[in-house]
Scaffold this active site. Sequence first.
Site, PDB file in Angstrom:
ATOM      1  CB  SER A  57      -0.985   0.002   1.163  1.00 52.87           C
ATOM      2  OG  SER A  57      -0.506  -0.066   2.370  1.00 52.87           O
ATOM      3  CG  ASP A 205      -3.368   4.800   8.047  1.00 51.86           C
ATOM      4  OD1 ASP A 205      -2.368   5.450   8.366  1.00 51.86           O
ATOM      5  OD2 ASP A 205      -3.480   4.129   6.895  1.00 51.86           O
ATOM      6  CG  HIS A 208      -1.139   4.006   4.373  1.00 51.76           C
ATOM      7  ND1 HIS A 208      -2.057   3.345   5.533  1.00 51.76           N
ATOM      8  CD2 HIS A 208      -0.526   2.636   3.761  1.00 51.76           C
ATOM      9  CE1 HIS A 208      -2.032   1.710   5.175  1.00 51.76           C
ATOM     10  NE2 HIS A 208      -0.969   1.549   4.312  1.00 51.76           N
TER      11      HIS A 208
END
Length: 230
Positions: A57, A205, A208
């Site tokens: 990701s 989060d 990221h």
Amino acid sequence: MQFNLSRLFFFSTILFLGLAVASCSEEKAETTQTETISEKATETKSDQKIILFFGNSLTAAYGIDQEDGFAGLTQKRIDSLGMDYKVINGGLSGETTAGGLSRLDWFLEDKPDVFVLELGGNDGLRGIKLTETKSNLLKIIDKVRSKFPDTKIILAGMQIPPNMGQEYAGEFTAMYPAVAEEKDVLLIPFLLENVGGIPELNLPDGIHPTEEGHQIVFNTIWPYIKSTIE
């Protein structure tokens, strides 16, 4: 750069929340990213050189527009320099080294002139045995070299917070230099240098990077990319 204690506390506190958020979006993200990758691959001209970012990701620019991620920023820089390279974003949210190894063949239908390997972070966060992670990284590098011996390979090093214990985290960090030395590939010591564990440079989060964070990551990786294409 090493995570300092305050950043480690922040990172560890929100780690599992971040994983839960990423997991909820993973199925949708996988479909979208697969379609995007297919489009990018189709657009590549036969005589155009390829830079393949192969990762999870982080490579996929989770949570922001893909063109604002470090892979997209690499394409922008290359275009500004008038260089005939196509960047293919092979990032997939939630990807592990085992998953990467299993899907690698599809990306090797065309020769990548530069192969940037960014995997292992999810292995570390899930506590997967490091012998397995290292073995998969070695196999990925071997598979690329077996098919395209002239491809230049760059390995992106990672660090993880000590949720699985200080010993595991330390061995995880040391794994990347060991792989790079064993396979004689170029190593980026820490992909998230000056970004990892800094709240304002990461999405809620805590895992990221934001657009600003990706710009810093790009500045970290660009000298390594540049050295392979000049």
